[in-house]
Design an enzyme around this catalytic site. Structure first.
Site, short mmCIF file in Angstrom:
data_model
loop_
_atom_site.label_atom_id
_atom_site.label_comp_id
_atom_site.label_asym_id
_atom_site.label_seq_id
_atom_site.Cartn_x
_atom_site.Cartn_y
_atom_site.Cartn_z
N PRO A 2 0.79 -1.11 -0.07
CA PRO A 2 0.07 0.00 0.02
C PRO A 2 0.91 1.46 0.07
CG PRO A 2 -0.66 -1.54 1.74
CD PRO A 2 0.92 -1.99 1.25
N GLU A 3 0.95 2.02 -1.12
CA GLU A 3 1.22 3.36 -1.20
C GLU A 3 0.19 4.29 -1.51
OE1 GLU A 3 4.83 3.83 -3.44
OE2 GLU A 3 5.60 1.52 -3.04
#
Length: 290
Positions: A2-3
């Site tokens: 997750p960015e």
DNA sequence: TAAAATACCTGCAGGC
DNA sequence: TGCCTGCAGGTATTTT
């Protein structure tokens, strides 16, 4: 992992799935999931019970839910870490193996579940600040934020006495960028990860920022990047950006621009992927050279 | 004070 | 089959 694009996809799912609803019960199954809530799991559950969710917001890789204030405004903060998921699912659906926190709602509808294999992520409740919750005050705006200051970023980046990838990963300078999109943006800009930030010309810094925006926007449009199903939306759907990656995870494969095999170098206890021809190493590397 | 190094954590792939 | 090792990496904390 997750960015920014993945977190934004999750935020939108929370906006659809939980905003306007009232929390009826909270169960914490793993204390590490609330380690950033100093008062502990029991307090976490007690504070949230009865609260109504007003909005789902994000800064960088952090998410938070604004809560209807009783006395002082509060926010339910979440970070997905490497493997966290926030799922909005029917109460009847089977518990996930790594279910850490469950939120039930007063309407008896779908529940919110925080699922996290590696427990790098977590949730907490904190006072809501004027812009962001108090614990997130140090997190810079992200490049897709309308109020992101390009000139200030260029100046701050060029003042750093470190390599440009280290700077990109520093959430106090610019938020939302992780290892994947840092490598992708640096490849697109033709810059080596260890290029000293203070050696960048203003035009270089602006080009890099433009490439960061391009890659983040494209990834967001594709629903994010998924590896081995560790990242999914609130509906459990994987992102499709992995098929568009140019260098990340592609060691040994030909650069799509020049055909030179992509190389992988150790970097900050992880990896950096570069095209050795398109991204020439600096003459005076800063640090982290592998 | 800034930058770098380290700890945290689980599951999987690969080697033997 | 089963054990071991390396690897994935964002953030907070510690060290330099």
């Amino acid at each position: 992992m997750p960015e920014l694009p993945e977190v934004e996809v999750v935020r939108r799912g929370l906006e659809r799935g939980v905003v306007g609803r009232t929390i009826a019960a909270v169960t914490v199954y793993h204390p590490r999931a609330v380690r950033r809530h100093p008062a502990g799991a029991a307090d976490f559950a007690a504070v949230l019970t009865g609260q109504t969710i007003l909005a789902a917001r994000r800064r960088g890789k952090y998410l938070w839910l604004d809560l209807a204030p009783a006395e002082q405004p509060l926010a339910l903060i979440g970070h997905l870490g490497m493997s966290g998921q926030l799922l909005v699912v029917p109460p009847s659906s089977p518990d996930q193996t790594h279910l850490r926190i469950r939120f039930r709602f007063s309407d008896g509808g779908r529940e919110l579940r925080f699922v996290d294999q590696r427990t790098f992520g977590g949730m907490s409740v904190a006072p809501a600040g004027p812009q962001v919750p108090v614990p997130l005050a140090h997190i810079a705006r992200d490049p897709l934020d309308p109020r992101f200051d390009d000139d200030a970023f260029v100046a701050a980046l060029r003042a750093r006495r470190t390599g440009i990838k280290r700077a990109l990963l520093d959430q106090r300078l610019v938020s939302g960028i992780g290892n994947i999109y840092a490598d992708e943006a640096l490849w697109a800009a033709g810059l080596h990860y260890d290029r000293p930030a203070d050696s960048l010309r203003p035009a270089d810094a602006r080009r890099l920022l433009a490439e960061v925006r391009t890659v983040l926007t494209a990834a967001l449009a594709a629903g994010g990047t998924s590896f081995d199903r560790l990242y999914v939306s609130t509906e459990g759907v994987s992102g499709l950006f992995e098929r568009e990656l140019a260098v990340y995870g592609l060691a040994g494969q030909p650069c799509r621009r020049c055909g030179t095999p992509i190389r992988r170098d150790p970097f900050m206890n992880r990896s950096s992927f570069t095209c050795p021809r398109c991204q020439r190493p600096p003459r005076r590397p800063r640090a982290g050279v592998g």
